[in-house]
Design an enzyme around this catalytic site. Structure first.
Site, short mmCIF file in Angstrom:
data_model
loop_
_atom_site.label_atom_id
_atom_site.label_comp_id
_atom_site.label_asym_id
_atom_site.label_seq_id
_atom_site.Cartn_x
_atom_site.Cartn_y
_atom_site.Cartn_z
N HIS A 48 -35.45 74.53 -8.24
CA HIS A 48 -35.12 73.19 -7.91
C HIS A 48 -35.84 72.28 -8.10
O HIS A 48 -36.01 71.26 -8.48
CB HIS A 48 -34.01 73.26 -6.73
CG HIS A 48 -33.18 72.09 -6.46
ND1 HIS A 48 -32.32 71.58 -7.48
CD2 HIS A 48 -32.84 71.30 -5.62
CE1 HIS A 48 -31.70 70.48 -7.20
NE2 HIS A 48 -31.93 70.35 -5.92
N ASP A 51 -33.39 67.60 -11.80
CA ASP A 51 -32.41 68.82 -11.63
C ASP A 51 -31.20 68.15 -10.78
O ASP A 51 -31.22 68.23 -9.41
CB ASP A 51 -33.04 69.74 -10.95
CG ASP A 51 -32.30 71.18 -11.19
OD1 ASP A 51 -31.80 71.12 -11.98
OD2 ASP A 51 -32.35 71.94 -10.20
N SER A 91 -32.32 65.82 -7.30
CA SER A 91 -31.19 66.49 -6.74
C SER A 91 -29.97 65.53 -6.22
O SER A 91 -29.66 64.76 -6.97
CB SER A 91 -31.61 67.26 -5.43
OG SER A 91 -30.87 67.93 -4.97
#
Length: 276
Positions: free
Chosen positions: A212, A122, A98
C-alpha cells in the site's frame, strides 16, 4: 489560514503549487511525506503538506473515512483563497495517499473539477470501492487525474487500495497487487503472525502496509531519479499474459512526470529497492 499569513510566507503565486495529503493513522511529519517534500523542493514549486492527523488517527477507520469529506472541503476553501492571490487553478496539483487520495477527490469535486491535476497514490478501497463516483476519487475531479495502484485487491485478502479505474490514466506497476520487495500473500501472513507472536507490532504493521505504501515510494523516486516508463495495456489479463511491452500506441511516465495526455490503463515492472 488567511491572506496575510500566505503573503508573509515564502509562497510564490508564480510557481506551480503542490499539496501532499497523508492517509489513515498518519501525519504530515511521516518520513514518506518529508522525503517527497525534499524531492519536490528541487522542482521550484510551492509545497503544502496537509496534516489532518487528528481526524486520521486510528483505530476507528470509519470515522477517519467520514472525516475525509470535511478535510477535502477545507482544502478546496484554501485553494479558492490562493486563486484570489493570483494562483491559476490549473497550476494546482493535489497528491494524496490512501484516504488522502479520496480527500483530493473531494477537494477537486468541490472546485467543480477545475484543479489542474490530482494524483491518487493507491487510493483507499474500503468504504469507497463500488460507491458512486460522487463520493470517491474520479477522473472528473480535475483536468488530469493519474492514479498509481499498488495494493489493488479486496480487504479480506489484505488489500487496502482499489482495483477500480478512477483516473484518466491508471498505472498498475507489477500488476498493481504485490510489489517486489514486499512479502507475497503467503509470506505476508506468516511474517505478520511471526512478528505479532514475538511482540514486534511495528514490524507487523509495516509488513501489512508495504504494498500500500509502495505507491508513495514510486512517486518520490519519479521526481528526479526514475522516469518509470509505462506501457499502454488493454487489460491486466493482457499484462499477465506477457503482452503490453510496446510503446507503439504511446507510453507514459508513471509518477511526477506523467503526461496529461495519458489515458487508459498502463503497466510496467519495477525493481525491489529504491529507486526501483
Amino acid at each position: 489560514m488567511n491572506v496575510t499569513f500566505v503573503k508573509n510566507s515564502n509562497f510564490n503565486a508564480q510557481r506551480p503549487t503542490k499539496f501532499i495529503i497523508h492517509g489513515y493513522d498518519a501525519s504530515a511529519s511521516d518520513k514518506w511525506v518529508q522525503d517527497m517534500v525534499k524531492e519536490m523542493l528541487t522542482q521550484n514549486v510551492n509545497i503544502i503538506a496537509v496534516d489532518w492527523k487528528q481526524g486520521a488517527q486510528g483505530p476507528n477507520f470509519f470515522q477517519a473515512t467520514a472525516n475525509t469529506r470535511v478535510v477535502g472541503n477545507y482544502i478546496a476553501t484554501l485553494i479558492l483563497l490562493l486563486e484570489k492571490l493570483g494562483v491559476p487553478m490549473s497550476a494546482v496539483h493535489v497528491i494524496g495517499h490512501s484516504l488522502g487520495a479520496q480527500i483530493a477527490g473531494y477537494a477537486g469535486h468541490g472546485l467543480d473539477g477545475r484543479l489542474g491535476r490530482i494524483t491518487g497514490l493507491d487510493p483507499a478501497g474500503p468504504n469507497f470501492e463500488t460507491y458512486d463516483k460522487l463520493v470517491k476519487l474520479d477522473r472528473d475531479d480535475a483536468l488530469f487525474v493519474d492514479v498509481i495502484h499498488t495494493n489493488a485487491k479486496p480487504i479480506v485478502l489484505g488489500g487496502l487500495g482499489t482495483a477500480e479505474m478512477c483516473g484518466d490514466a491508471d498505472f498498475f506497476p507489477n500488476g498493481g497487487v504485490e510489489m517486489p520487495g514486499c512479502a507475497d500473500g503467503v509470506s505476508l501472513v506468516l511474517k505478520t503472525l511471526g512478528d505479532l507472536f514475538t511482540g514486534q507490532l511495528k514490524d507487523a504493521s509495516d509488513t501489512i502496509v508495504c504494498n500500500h505504501m509502495r505507491a508513495t515510494s514510486y512517486y518520490t523516486a519519479s521526481i528526479r531519479n526514475n522516469p518509470f516508463v509505462a506501457y499502454p495495456c488493454a487489460s491486466l489479463s493482457e499484462y499477465k499474459s506477457g503482452h503490453c511491452t510496446s510503446c507503439a500506441k504511446g507510453c507514459s511516465n508513471m509518477g511526477y512526470h506523467a503526461s496529461s495526455n495519458s489515458t487508459g490503463l498502463y503497466v510496467l515492472n519495477t525493481g525491489s529497492t529504491y529507486p526501483y
